[in-house]
Design a protein around this motif. Structure first.
Motif, mmCIF file in Angstrom:
data_model
loop_
_atom_site.group_PDB
_atom_site.id
_atom_site.type_symbol
_atom_site.label_atom_id
_atom_site.label_comp_id
_atom_site.label_asym_id
_atom_site.label_seq_id
_atom_site.Cartn_x
_atom_site.Cartn_y
_atom_site.Cartn_z
ATOM 1 N N ASP A 185 -8.476 16.409 -21.725
ATOM 2 C CA ASP A 185 -7.775 15.972 -20.536
ATOM 3 C C ASP A 185 -6.571 15.166 -20.958
ATOM 4 O OD1 ASP A 185 -10.872 14.446 -20.162
ATOM 5 O OD2 ASP A 185 -9.264 13.746 -21.427
ATOM 6 N N ASP A 186 -5.824 15.712 -21.898
ATOM 7 C CA ASP A 186 -4.678 14.999 -22.435
ATOM 8 C C ASP A 186 -3.391 15.626 -21.936
ATOM 9 O OD1 ASP A 186 -6.757 14.076 -23.892
ATOM 10 O OD2 ASP A 186 -6.230 15.252 -25.661
ATOM 11 N N CYS A 204 4.778 20.466 -3.251
ATOM 12 C CA CYS A 204 4.013 19.522 -4.052
ATOM 13 C C CYS A 204 4.554 19.452 -5.473
ATOM 14 C CB CYS A 204 2.534 19.862 -4.043
ATOM 15 S SG CYS A 204 2.104 21.333 -4.943
ATOM 16 N N SER A 205 4.166 18.442 -6.197
ATOM 17 C CA SER A 205 4.760 18.173 -7.508
ATOM 18 C C SER A 205 4.019 18.868 -8.647
ATOM 19 C CB SER A 205 4.756 16.675 -7.764
ATOM 20 O OG SER A 205 5.222 15.997 -6.651
ATOM 21 N N PHE A 206 3.250 19.883 -8.328
ATOM 22 C CA PHE A 206 2.456 20.526 -9.370
ATOM 23 C C PHE A 206 2.794 22.006 -9.424
ATOM 24 C CE2 PHE A 206 -0.293 17.491 -6.973
ATOM 25 C CZ PHE A 206 0.030 16.402 -7.768
ATOM 26 N N VAL A 207 2.986 22.484 -10.639
ATOM 27 C CA VAL A 207 3.274 23.901 -10.824
ATOM 28 C C VAL A 207 2.322 24.413 -11.881
ATOM 29 C CG1 VAL A 207 4.981 25.570 -11.566
ATOM 30 C CG2 VAL A 207 5.690 23.578 -10.277
ATOM 31 N N GLU A 208 1.712 25.532 -11.598
ATOM 32 C CA GLU A 208 0.831 26.098 -12.610
ATOM 33 C C GLU A 208 1.619 27.101 -13.422
ATOM 34 O OE1 GLU A 208 -2.839 27.317 -10.613
ATOM 35 O OE2 GLU A 208 -2.462 25.537 -9.405
ATOM 36 N N LYS A 217 -0.871 22.993 -16.475
ATOM 37 C CA LYS A 217 -0.459 22.542 -15.168
ATOM 38 C C LYS A 217 0.693 21.584 -15.431
ATOM 39 C CE LYS A 217 -3.636 22.125 -12.108
ATOM 40 N NZ LYS A 217 -4.859 21.590 -11.509
ATOM 41 N N ASN A 248 -5.949 21.749 -17.339
ATOM 42 C CA ASN A 248 -6.258 21.989 -15.939
ATOM 43 C C ASN A 248 -7.136 20.940 -15.283
ATOM 44 O OD1 ASN A 248 -4.898 24.036 -14.664
ATOM 45 N ND2 ASN A 248 -5.928 25.584 -15.907
ATOM 46 N N ASP A 249 -7.942 20.209 -16.065
ATOM 47 C CA ASP A 249 -8.812 19.240 -15.389
ATOM 48 C C ASP A 249 -8.281 17.811 -15.468
ATOM 49 O OD1 ASP A 249 -9.196 19.327 -17.991
ATOM 50 O OD2 ASP A 249 -11.365 19.539 -17.980
ATOM 51 N N GLU A 250 -6.993 17.677 -15.691
ATOM 52 C CA GLU A 250 -6.400 16.340 -15.674
ATOM 53 C C GLU A 250 -6.176 15.884 -14.230
ATOM 54 O OE1 GLU A 250 -5.849 13.353 -16.370
ATOM 55 O OE2 GLU A 250 -4.835 13.665 -18.266
ATOM 56 N N ASN A 251 -6.161 14.586 -14.027
ATOM 57 C CA ASN A 251 -5.905 14.008 -12.707
ATOM 58 C C ASN A 251 -4.396 14.023 -12.436
ATOM 59 O OD1 ASN A 251 -5.402 12.153 -10.586
ATOM 60 N ND2 ASN A 251 -7.361 11.173 -10.982
ATOM 61 N N GLU A 252 -3.968 14.940 -11.575
ATOM 62 C CA GLU A 252 -2.531 15.144 -11.363
ATOM 63 C C GLU A 252 -1.874 13.911 -10.759
ATOM 64 O OE1 GLU A 252 -4.862 16.974 -9.992
ATOM 65 O OE2 GLU A 252 -4.724 19.043 -10.674
ATOM 66 N N LEU A 253 -2.587 13.266 -9.851
ATOM 67 C CA LEU A 253 -1.995 12.108 -9.181
ATOM 68 C C LEU A 253 -1.745 10.965 -10.164
ATOM 69 C CD1 LEU A 253 -4.125 12.102 -5.906
ATOM 70 C CD2 LEU A 253 -1.890 13.113 -6.288
ATOM 71 N N LEU A 313 1.382 11.624 -12.081
ATOM 72 C CA LEU A 313 2.567 11.281 -11.293
ATOM 73 C C LEU A 313 2.871 9.796 -11.429
ATOM 74 C CD1 LEU A 313 2.421 12.952 -7.783
ATOM 75 C CD2 LEU A 313 4.134 13.241 -9.556
ATOM 76 N N ASN A 330 1.890 17.042 0.524
ATOM 77 C CA ASN A 330 1.458 18.269 -0.157
ATOM 78 C C ASN A 330 0.705 17.990 -1.443
ATOM 79 O OD1 ASN A 330 2.105 20.357 1.508
ATOM 80 N ND2 ASN A 330 4.207 20.532 0.776
ATOM 81 N N ASN A 331 1.077 16.923 -2.139
ATOM 82 C CA ASN A 331 0.371 16.614 -3.381
ATOM 83 C C ASN A 331 -1.108 16.361 -3.113
ATOM 84 O OD1 ASN A 331 2.663 16.804 -4.831
ATOM 85 N ND2 ASN A 331 3.082 14.603 -4.857
ATOM 86 N N ASP A 361 4.448 26.581 0.177
ATOM 87 C CA ASP A 361 4.470 26.151 -1.218
ATOM 88 C C ASP A 361 3.534 27.026 -2.056
ATOM 89 O OD1 ASP A 361 4.202 24.890 -3.604
ATOM 90 O OD2 ASP A 361 4.081 22.886 -2.770
ATOM 91 N N SER A 394 2.311 26.761 -5.011
ATOM 92 C CA SER A 394 1.207 26.100 -5.724
ATOM 93 C C SER A 394 0.006 25.944 -4.802
ATOM 94 C CB SER A 394 1.634 24.729 -6.223
ATOM 95 O OG SER A 394 2.673 24.848 -7.154
#
Lengths: 164, 879
Positions: free
Chosen positions: A22-23, A69-73, A78, A95-100, A103, B341-342, B377, B379
């Protein structure tokens, strides 16, 4: 030597699949024209792979609007990104990182640079690339977050500036 | 070149270089500037220039960032590191970390210099780890933590262990993170670190805590003993840390939007999840603190939501009480209805994981999720689609599929591919209701036929072939769809195949269903439609070839149109695409001279074996062509490959038919299966599939493919020298390989070259034990003798399923190895299907040393861990 060559005992075991960790896997700063302004990878990619990856990701991110949203796969990454004025800050994660949280990490990084440069801009980063790397190095090591206090992050850099 | 008089050796300032690069208008100008700078830096390096070493390194970093090779600067980094001053060391270490990753490419072939380089690094880092200045120690730890190899890790691990006890918190935190790299490289060392890792959790410094928590997480992954140890010794500490940070009063240095250190929160929650997974006692122990975090954390800022998100994941991942789960699901519900959206994205992400825990709770949000599939979106759309796919079950399949198919009509072009694949997969999974399945497939083919994968429409054909009561309905629906949506490639193929097979049902309205409106289609209407498909400018070779076959079949179904069909086929005799030309010539020969056997030759195809097709399809989605093709070639009698022909006409008339009877090489060695082979070739489609729209290569192995022989030869095999080759040529072919000797229509088929190539590298049984068999098959790319693609296939020989299956491999230094993920981590019992995994090895001493590999396989039988090891030395020669 005849027969089958010996396989050394002390070999790294390579495993299939990604690391499942998760790095962070890379940190990129890119401007609106798609030019890379900083690149730090925490896994091995060849120059060509890097260039291709940066191009593809930047194209994807630039095409997005502020409302999205601020995430693109992308491939098996990710990408978490955030835009400040003309600069995009991108962090590639598993993929299993905490996206928030990532940010929030980007914001912390920008705030840290702000504190050091005073209202940081693209040119500051270009002309002081090594300093930005030093900051990043204090914050992330081998893809793991190591320090989140701006004061602690900047201390060694300020010390170095004072001595020189 | 005389470097002493290099005009650039004085060099420009860093700032000037950046300015020069910035003013470049074109990539070529930029390259020129970079080339000039690199030349100057190289010159400075070879002169041993010291004054500008620091500056040159900064320049190299910038050049590296732009994506140019900078490997020549690696040694300079070491020289800077060896210097006494902190600024030099600082930039030297940074350069080492940034520039070193190129090492693998550049120095891989020169093992000795790599070793020497590593030796120097270990020497320098080792010295700096013992430095009296804590900042220099920090630098060395950081470098080691970022780049160390397994060897370096073993050499320097004791130093790092010692530094974990250091008094300075900055040194401690870096030593902890450095240990992560060490443990990752050498998992055996995990036990050495677990004691100090657990005691670090008692510290106050947040940097130390977050590093220690991450180290603990890594240790749990590396070793079960460590997991047990940490479960016993550090849960209490973690609960305390979490309570302290969440209750702490304002701490300016770590405060983010009113929350103290969300990063530490997140990492602690993650470690709690790792420790409490499938462990009831520890799950109960952390129950209260999780409830507290889930209820007390502010959710109006991103930082708070990050914590809530992690907390929900932990609750879903452990043996939580039902009350806690309800709390978690409610948080997700709130997230899903959030306008940000996030937040919606992470909610969808988490609901995927929640399905495994509580499907019903997730089903309640179905309507909202379905709306997300249509979000602006991409995603969010992607995540939502994945989720909807998981939510589909027997009761909601029809309504959800309808929604998805409706959306297919209006969705973005670039989303259609994903959407189509998912719909096809759903429709196939719930295909018990055949009429529904057909209707959905026809709609998908009409709306997005260009995105439907080959194996999907092949499966459709197999099903129609078996559903005799629905064939009439199918052919009429497809005919209508063909007229309306003739630009969808897969639709055209399926429709044309159906019209060819079931043409009479189309014109005579045979086996009408109650719901159907009768339609009036004349025989010439049907031929018109197929002709239009054949002549459409964008149709690819395979489609056109199928149109020709269809016309040939129609000429026997609809005798009045036979003259017209003859004309159409004639027109294609001069087609520039060799495949179509060959086909047209053969077909017109059948039409003109062999009326007597035409009808029996063009009878309907025998019913396709559904079970066998599905089995083969499942296998072929894993296997590559390399492994399956030779297997097929070796079993010419395989009934799948050679479907029962039309009443098995004797060999002679068939040879006659082709007008080659005079000297047809009916050799004594020709197997009895020859006539069948013939028929197959007669139906054969697209031996040279040069179309860009051609199917995925892996699909070329299923039976329908074999039956129709669609697109079997890769383009590089060159055009088939083909039907005009003198029969003598056929005789020179090695008879035992395939029944090709009598393969008159098909002078040169792809399987010949393939089988020759593969014959050189027979598959081997790499490993066999009482429980497990591993077979390797090999494939080489032409022109890359060093590289071998290995397809490993694992078969379970016991009667219990093996779970958590992991295959690992190690090779000597002169070989490079890349492992792709395995197709599954569970081996079904009794060899019921196998797991495959592909490996790519590059033998850098190809021709001098043979391949060698050591393998290690770990898996669980009834929950009990097993480990098997072995060495493979029976690789075929020449790899």
């Amino acid at each position: 030597m005849n027969g089958s060559p010996e396989v050394e005992e002390r070999l790294p075991w390579s495993r299939g699949g990604n690391r499942g960790g998760d790095d962070d896997r890379f940190v990129l700063f890119v401007n609106k024209q798609g030019q890379t302004r900083l690149a730090q990878y925490y896994e091995h990619l060849s120059l060509d792979e890097r260039r291709a990856l940066e191009g593809e990701i930047v194209r994807k991110c630039l095409a997005r609007t502020d409302q999205q949203c601020s995430f693109v796969e992308h491939r098996n990454y990710k990408v978490v990104y955030r835009r400040y004025a003309s600069l995009f800050f991108l962090v590639g994660v598993d993929n299993d990182e905490n996206e928030l949280a990532i940010l929030e990490f980007i914001h912390l990084l920008v705030e840290t640079m702000d504190r050091h440069f005073g209202n940081v801009c693209e040119l500051d980063i270009m002309f002081h690339l090594e300093k930005v790397h030093f900051m990043l190095e204090e914050m992330v090591m081998n893809g793991c977050i190591v320090e989140t206090s701006k004061q602690n992050i900047l201390a060694p850099i300020q010390l170095m500036e004072k001595s020189s | 070149m005389d470097l002493a008089i290099n005009p650039f050796s004085s060099g420009t300032r860093l700032r000037d270089m950046i300015r020069a690069i910035r003013t470049c208008k074109t990539a070529a100008e930029e390259r020129a500037v970079v080339r000039r700078e690199c030349a100057a830096i190289r010159a400075a390096i070879s002169e041993g220039d010291q004054d500008y070493r620091h500056r040159n390194m900064a320049k190299l970093m910038f050049i590296h960032m732009l994506g140019y090779p900078t490997h020549f600067g690696q040694m300079e980094c070491l020289k800077l590191i060896a210097a006494a001053g902190f600024p030099e060391k600082r930039i030297g270490y940074l350069g080492l970390m940034l520039l070193l990753d190129e090492r693998q490419e550049v120095l891989m072939l020169v093992t000795n210099s790599l070793k020497h380089f590593e030796y120097l690094v270990v020497l320098n880092v080792g010295r700096d780890l013992n430095h009296s200045n804590q900042f220099i120690v920090g630098l060395a730890l950081c470098a080691l933590g970022n780049i160390c190899s397994a060897e370096m890790a073993r050499d320097l691990a004791p130093e790092v262990e010692r530094l974990l006890q250091n008094r300075d918190p900055n040194t401690k935190k870096k030593a902890a993170l450095c240990s992560i790299r060490i443990v990752r490289k050498v998992p055996d060392l995990a036990e050495n670190f677990m004691g100090s890792a657990a005691s670090l959790l008692k510290e106050k410094h947040h940097g130390v805590l977050i590093s220690a928590v991450q180290l603990c997480t890594e240790l749990c992954k590396a070793s079960n003993d460590a997991l047990e140890y940490l479960r016993k010794n550090c849960l209490e500490g973690l609960v305390r840390i979490l309570r302290d940070v969440s209750n702490s009063s304002y701490a300016p240095e770590y405060d983010i939007a009113g929350i103290t250190d969300p990063f530490l929160h997140v990492r602690v929650l993650k470690l709690m999840r790792t420790l409490s997974q499938a462990d009831a006692d520890s799950s109960e122990y952390i129950n209260d603190i999780l409830a507290q975090v889930a209820t007390k954390t502010e959710s109006n800022k991103n930082a708070g939501n990050a914590i809530l998100y992690e907390c929900v994941e932990t609750i879903m991942g452990i043996e939580a009480t039902s009350g806690l789960r309800v709390l978690a699901i409610n948080i997700l519900g709130r997230f899903l209805s959030n306008r940000d959206n996030n937040i919606r994205y992470v909610a969808l992400n988490m609901l995927m994981k929640a399905i495994a825990v509580d499907t019903q709770a997730v089903q309640r949000h179905r309507a909202t999720i379905l709306e997300c599939v249509k979000d602006a979106d991409v995603s969010i759309r992607k995540r939502a689609l994945e989720l909807v796919y998981l939510l589909i079950n027997d009761t909601n399949v029809k309504s959800l599929t309808k929604e998805l198919v409706d959306y297919l009509e209006v969705s973005d072009q670039d989303f259609k591919e994903d959407l189509t694949a998912k719909i096809c997969s759903v429709v196939e999974k719930f295909s018990q209701d055949k009429l529904w399945y057909l209707d959905q497939m026809f709609r998908v083919l009409s709306l997005a036929g260009n995105y439907v994968k080959d194996d999907v429409w092949h499966a459709l054909i197999v099903l129609m072939s078996n559903a005799s009561e629905l064939q009439g309905y199918s052919v009429r629906s497809l005919y209508k769809a063909l007229l309306a949506c003739g630009e969808q490639e897969s639709l055209v193929r399926v429709a044309v195949w159906c019209i060819g097979e079931y043409g009479e049902m189309l014109v005579n309205n045979i086996s009408m269903l109650d719901l159907e409106e009768p339609i009036t289609v004349t025989e010439s209407d049907a031929v018109d439609a197929v002709e239009a498909a054949l002549k459409r400018y964008s149709a690819d070779v395979t489609t056109r070839a199928m149109c020709l076959v269809c016309l040939l079949k129609l000429s026997s179904r609809f005798p009045p149109t036979s003259e017209r069909i003859k004309e159409i086929v004639e027109q294609n005799k001069g087609n520039t695409v060799l495949e179509l030309q060959q086909r047209s010539i053969e077909f017109s020969s059948i039409l003109q001279r062999h009326q007597s056997i035409k009808s029996s030759l063009l009878e309907r195809m025998p019913v396709l074996d559904e079970a066998n097709y599905l089995l083969k399809r499942a296998a072929s989605t894993q296997a590559t062509i390399s492994s399956v093709k030779p297997a097929l070639a070796a079993t010419p009698g395989d009934p799948l490959k050679l479907p029962n022909g039309v009443g098995k006409p004797p060999a002679a008339p068939l040879a006659d038919l082709l007008d080659l009877s005079d000297d047809a090489p009916v050799t004594p060695s020709a197997p009895a299966a020859a006539p069948n082979d013939f028929l197959q070739d007669l139906l054969g489609i697209g031996l040279v599939d040069s179309s860009p729209a051609g199917g995925v290569p892996s699909a070329s192995t299923d039976i329908l493919m074999d039956l129709l022989s669609i697109g079997s030869s890769p383009v590089q095999n060159g055009p088939p020298t083909s039907n005009f080759s003198p029969p003598g040529k056929a005789e020179t072919k090695p008879a035992p390989v395939t029944p090709q000797v009598v393969d008159l229509l098909d002078g040169l088929s792809s399987s010949e070259s393939l089988s020759d190539e593969n014959a050189a590298y027979p598959s081997i049984t790499a490993f066999q034990s009482a429980t497990l068999r591993i077979t390797f098959s090999f494939k080489k790319q032409p022109g890359k003798p060093q590289e071998t693609a290995i397809n490993a296939s694992f078969t379970n020989l016991t009667t219990t399923a093996l779970t958590d299956f992991i295959f690992q491999a190690a090779v000597p230094k002169f070989i490079q190895l890349r492992l792709d993920p395995a197709s599954s981590s569970t081996l079904p019992a009794s060899g019921n299907g196998s797991v495959t995994q592909s490996l790519t090895v590059t033998n850098n001493q190809h021709g001098q040393k043979p391949l060698a590999m050591r393998i290690r396989v770990s898996y669980k039988v009834n929950g009990e861990d097993r480990l098997e090891q072995g060495q493979i030395s029976n690789f075929p020669a020449g790899l």
